[in-house]
Design an enzyme around this catalytic site. Structure first.
Site, PDB file in Angstrom:
ATOM      1  N   GLY A  17       0.782  -1.240   0.000  1.00 41.02           N
ATOM      2  CA  GLY A  17       0.000   0.000   0.000  1.00 41.02           C
ATOM      3  C   GLY A  17       0.808   1.281   0.000  1.00 41.02           C
ATOM      4  N   SER A  18       2.032   1.274  -0.504  1.00 45.54           N
ATOM      5  CA  SER A  18       2.838   2.518  -0.460  1.00 45.54           C
ATOM      6  C   SER A  18       2.248   3.597  -1.357  1.00 45.54           C
ATOM      7  CB  SER A  18       4.298   2.239  -0.832  1.00 45.54           C
ATOM      8  OG  SER A  18       4.443   2.030  -2.224  1.00 45.54           O
ATOM      9  N   ASN A  19       1.600   3.230  -2.458  1.00 46.42           N
ATOM     10  CA  ASN A  19       0.952   4.250  -3.299  1.00 46.42           C
ATOM     11  C   ASN A  19      -0.255   4.833  -2.592  1.00 46.42           C
ATOM     12  OD1 ASN A  19       2.023   4.763  -6.165  1.00 46.42           O
ATOM     13  ND2 ASN A  19       2.309   2.571  -5.885  1.00 46.42           N
ATOM     14  N   LYS A  97      -5.477  -8.171  -9.138  1.00 41.85           N
ATOM     15  CA  LYS A  97      -6.551  -8.975  -9.750  1.00 41.85           C
ATOM     16  C   LYS A  97      -7.241  -8.154 -10.837  1.00 41.85           C
ATOM     17  CE  LYS A  97      -6.069 -12.446  -6.942  1.00 41.85           C
ATOM     18  NZ  LYS A  97      -5.578 -13.735  -7.464  1.00 41.85           N
ATOM     19  N   ASN A 113      -5.437   3.541 -12.492  1.00 36.87           N
ATOM     20  CA  ASN A 113      -4.427   2.552 -12.102  1.00 36.87           C
ATOM     21  C   ASN A 113      -3.048   3.152 -12.308  1.00 36.87           C
ATOM     22  OD1 ASN A 113      -3.407  -0.078 -11.342  1.00 36.87           O
ATOM     23  ND2 ASN A 113      -2.855  -0.368 -13.508  1.00 36.87           N
ATOM     24  N   HIS A 115       0.906   2.092 -13.248  1.00 39.04           N
ATOM     25  CA  HIS A 115       1.740   1.008 -13.788  1.00 39.04           C
ATOM     26  C   HIS A 115       3.201   1.463 -13.725  1.00 39.04           C
ATOM     27  CE1 HIS A 115       2.689  -2.524 -16.144  1.00 39.04           C
ATOM     28  NE2 HIS A 115       3.461  -1.756 -16.891  1.00 39.04           N
ATOM     29  N   ASP A 156      -3.838  -2.597 -18.546  1.00 38.53           N
ATOM     30  CA  ASP A 156      -2.877  -1.514 -18.885  1.00 38.53           C
ATOM     31  C   ASP A 156      -3.105  -0.872 -20.242  1.00 38.53           C
ATOM     32  OD1 ASP A 156      -0.379  -3.729 -17.526  1.00 38.53           O
ATOM     33  OD2 ASP A 156      -1.641  -2.247 -16.505  1.00 38.53           O
ATOM     34  N   GLU A 185       6.253   6.939  -8.824  1.00 38.95           N
ATOM     35  CA  GLU A 185       4.835   6.593  -8.614  1.00 38.95           C
ATOM     36  C   GLU A 185       4.230   7.445  -7.504  1.00 38.95           C
ATOM     37  OE1 GLU A 185       4.043   2.369  -8.212  1.00 38.95           O
ATOM     38  OE2 GLU A 185       5.910   1.952  -9.278  1.00 38.95           O
TER      39      GLU A 185
HETATM   40  C1  GRF Z   1       3.547  -0.606  -7.590  1.00 40.90           C
HETATM   41  O1  GRF Z   1       4.834  -0.848  -8.104  1.00 40.90           O
HETATM   42  C2  GRF Z   1       2.584  -0.330  -8.720  1.00 40.90           C
HETATM   43  O2  GRF Z   1       3.198   0.217  -9.850  1.00 40.90           O
HETATM   44  C3  GRF Z   1       2.058  -1.681  -9.067  1.00 40.90           C
HETATM   45  O3  GRF Z   1       2.076  -2.443  -7.879  1.00 40.90           O
HETATM   46  C4  GRF Z   1       2.956  -1.852  -6.953  1.00 40.90           C
HETATM   47  C5  GRF Z   1       2.132  -1.474  -5.765  1.00 40.90           C
HETATM   48  O4  GRF Z   1       2.941  -1.154  -4.720  1.00 40.90           O
HETATM   49  N1  GRF Z   1       0.730  -1.575  -9.591  1.00 40.90           N
HETATM   50  P1  GRF Z   1       2.248  -0.558  -3.396  1.00 40.90           P
HETATM   51  O5  GRF Z   1       1.334  -1.638  -2.840  1.00 40.90           O
HETATM   52  O6  GRF Z   1       1.464   0.672  -3.786  1.00 40.90           O
HETATM   53  O7  GRF Z   1       3.422  -0.259  -2.518  1.00 40.90           O
END
Ligand code: GRF
Length: 204
Positions: A17-19, A97, A113, A115, A156, A185
């Site tokens: 969940g870092s994003n 998924k 999303n 990528h 994608d 990201e």
């Molecule tokens: C990220 O590298 C993103 O590009 C891909 O999955 C990873 C998710 O990482 N879709 P996080 O769970 O957000 O850290």
């Protein structure tokens, strides 16, 4: 949960969940005034993203296809969870998924999303995680980056909303490139979301 004129966002993730954390940090800094967090969904009951949601008082839901007799039942349950939380847009943040077709139809043009490459290259089925960076290095590309795009029925492939480029450096390994892309990201997703929400008409 009142959303006081903000756009309620549901976040889907399968991992750490870092994003999502980067988006939350942006919201807490006041950089995302137009959104509220309606719900976080994970197919993985011990995913870090659910812990982050709980730590921030955001409804956290484990919802996995494995818990349902068939695709239709899973899709209906997920759709009901989204609707009961007033969801108006969906952010996939490391969701591994496929999004059920009925969800894509219900939220067409409002599912984002991220990528970890510069789409349209290095995307599509099977291109996720470290494999993406291995492919970029193998290609000899001098640049990589992160792409925020709209989600449709194909992996994608949707409209690209925003990209952030990073250099591929001599001596890069897939891991060092992945780390550099991940930093990109964390900058590009909050900015893409801020711009996207500004374009949305709020359907109260
Ligand atoms: C990220 O590298 C993103 O590009 C891909 O999955 C990873 C998710 O990482 N879709 P996080 O769970 O957000 O850290």
């Amino acid at each position: 949960m009142t959303h006081s004129g903000k756009i309620p966002i549901a976040v889907f993730g399968s991992g750490r969940g870092s994003n999502f954390q980067a988006i939350l940090d942006a919201a807490q800094r006041g950089d995302l005034p137009g959104i509220s967090f309606a719900l976080v969904v994970s197919n993985n009951s011990d995913a870090g993203i659910l812990e982050i949601a709980r730590a921030n008082g955001i409804p956290a839901l484990h919802c996995s296809r494995k818990s349902y007799p068939d695709d239709a039942a899973f899709e209906a349950a997920l759709l009901e969870a989204l609707r009961s939380h007033d969801t108006e847009a969906i952010v996939l943040a490391g969701y591994m998924k496929k999004v059920p077709p009925g969800i894509i139809a219900a939220y067409r043009g409002r599912i984002l999303n991220i990528h970890p490459a510069l789409l349209p290259r290095f995307g599509g089925q099977g291109m996720y995680g470290i494999r993406v960076h291995e492919a970029v290095l193998a290609s000899g590309e001098r640049e990589s980056g992160a792409t925020v795009h709209l989600v449709d029925e194909e992996y994608d492939r949707g409209v690209i909303l925003l990209q952030r480029r990073v250099p591929v450096l001599p001596g890069d390994t897939p891991e060092t490139l992945a780390a550099r892309v991940l930093e990109a990201e964390h900058q590009v997703y909050p900015e893409a979301l801020r711009r996207f929400v500004e374009t949305m008409v709020h359907h109260p």
